[in-house]
Motif scaffolding. Sequence first.
Motif, short mmCIF file in Angstrom:
data_model
loop_
_atom_site.label_atom_id
_atom_site.label_comp_id
_atom_site.label_asym_id
_atom_site.label_seq_id
_atom_site.Cartn_x
_atom_site.Cartn_y
_atom_site.Cartn_z
N VAL A 21 0.75 9.08 -6.41
CA VAL A 21 0.52 10.80 -6.50
C VAL A 21 1.33 10.83 -7.86
O VAL A 21 1.10 12.25 -8.38
CB VAL A 21 0.85 10.89 -5.26
CG1 VAL A 21 2.13 10.57 -4.89
CG2 VAL A 21 0.80 12.47 -4.74
N ILE A 25 0.72 3.79 -2.88
CA ILE A 25 -0.09 5.58 -2.96
C ILE A 25 0.64 6.49 -3.28
O ILE A 25 1.08 7.52 -3.87
CB ILE A 25 0.39 6.05 -1.49
CG1 ILE A 25 -1.13 4.95 -0.01
CG2 ILE A 25 0.41 7.63 -1.23
CD1 ILE A 25 -0.85 5.52 0.83
N VAL A 26 2.48 5.87 -3.50
CA VAL A 26 3.13 6.73 -4.06
C VAL A 26 3.54 6.97 -5.28
O VAL A 26 3.46 7.56 -6.30
CB VAL A 26 4.93 6.47 -3.93
CG1 VAL A 26 6.43 6.97 -4.82
CG2 VAL A 26 5.34 6.90 -2.29
N THR A 67 -1.24 10.53 -10.42
CA THR A 67 -1.93 11.55 -10.79
C THR A 67 -1.38 12.91 -11.10
O THR A 67 -1.95 13.91 -12.40
CB THR A 67 -2.41 12.04 -9.14
OG1 THR A 67 -3.20 10.95 -8.78
CG2 THR A 67 -3.32 13.71 -9.03
N ALA A 68 -0.20 13.15 -10.85
CA ALA A 68 0.73 14.57 -11.23
C ALA A 68 1.08 13.72 -13.46
O ALA A 68 0.39 15.39 -13.75
CB ALA A 68 2.09 14.07 -10.69
N VAL A 103 0.85 -1.19 0.00
CA VAL A 103 -0.03 0.47 0.35
C VAL A 103 1.35 1.46 -0.43
O VAL A 103 0.56 1.99 -0.45
CB VAL A 103 -0.49 0.21 1.49
CG1 VAL A 103 -1.70 1.26 1.14
CG2 VAL A 103 -2.00 -1.42 0.81
N LEU A 104 1.93 1.32 0.90
CA LEU A 104 3.09 2.41 0.35
C LEU A 104 3.50 2.76 -1.07
O LEU A 104 3.56 4.34 -1.24
CB LEU A 104 4.27 2.10 1.61
CG LEU A 104 4.00 2.34 3.23
CD1 LEU A 104 5.59 2.36 4.12
CD2 LEU A 104 4.07 3.85 3.09
#
Lengths: 93, 108, 107, 93
Positions: free
Chosen positions: B74, B70-71, B77-78, B66-67
């Motif tokens: 993101v 998440i990275v 997304t960017a 999960v860590l």
Amino acid sequence: MNDFYLAVSAFLLVNILVGLVRILRGPTPPDRMLMAQMFGTTGVGILLLLSEAMGLPVLRDVALLFALLGALATVSFVRRYWPVEFAEEESKE
Amino acid sequence: MNQPTWYALTGVILFSMGIHAFVIRTHLVRRILAFNIMGSGVFLLLVAIAHRIPGAAPDPVPHALVLTGIVVSVSFTAFGLVLLKKIYAKTGKTALIDPTESTSDQTN
Amino acid sequence: MMFEEWISSALVCAGAFFYLAGTLGMLRFPDIYTRLHAVTKADNLGLGLLAAGLMLRAESWPAMIKLALIWMLALVTSATACYLVANNALRAGLPPVLGRYRSGSRP
Amino acid sequence: MTALTWIFDGLLTAAMVYLAWSLLSERDLFKAVVLFIAFGLLMALAWVRLRAPDIALAEAAISAGLSGVLLLDAVGAIRSPNPVPEDTSSDSG
């Protein structure tokens, strides 16, 4: 004693949820953004209480990060979304 | 029904709402938001099923997954937002599909 | 020991009260400037009282110092954000509500 | 597992589901982004409740710090005055 901290943090969570009304109803964009700032401050309080109630001292580091980065969204809002030269059309909204 | 099961159920609901919005919306910012909601649902489900034995320490492997996730989410997304800004600067549109015209006669 | 626990509980309750005051101000105040006042003053005072109450029950000196630093960091960041938003709102021409405000005339 | 933890978890999950629903069905794009920032803060609290403080740290840094800044920047760039008229027909749906 843990129940007391948990009850106070649940009360702060209710505060956050009531403040959600201001995001949904706020007449201007800065009102909505202000709620994100308030979510940050109240989230720091909830995290400090939970670190005491759950016996996890590492949560204080999470609260430190919340306090540091909660204002970043507001600053970015002011500098990038709402610069003053577009302000006249924005305030009529 | 214990606490991790409750959060796993929330993750499933979040994933369903995210994939629904991802399919029916055409605005690219809305698609990115829906994609993030989908990802949050999956992460919530993964961390909830890491509590296999009640009372014992959770499994560390889903936490690491999960860590990383998440990275990765993101950074994607960017990347998607930069692509969106380029598309908007070139064509003035914020959607890849124009719902007013049919797409059958387009070659690419 | 017992005395410290009572003081700590009272401080935490006072902090929760100021959070409630901030939320009420957020809902009831008429314009952006007074809402900024509610968010950055009342909520940060509540956070300070909460941190003071938890400092009395902290297990060591570094934990107490960390709680105090969290509060000071929240003060600095929210003061910065408040100044930026208020200055921008004033320069953008958002009108402050002057005179007597009646709760029936919600803007 | 007392009743208080159930109240806290129930409030938190209900707020997350409601927030996700309202941000996905919101017409105003800026409002949706502010609701997404608030959703990220509540996600960090959910990680804390699942006893995963490391993920809570990452989520606080990324959702409160990075994601909100990026989304506000992109929405501000889309909304800014542009000679090409904005396609508003894709907004409804």
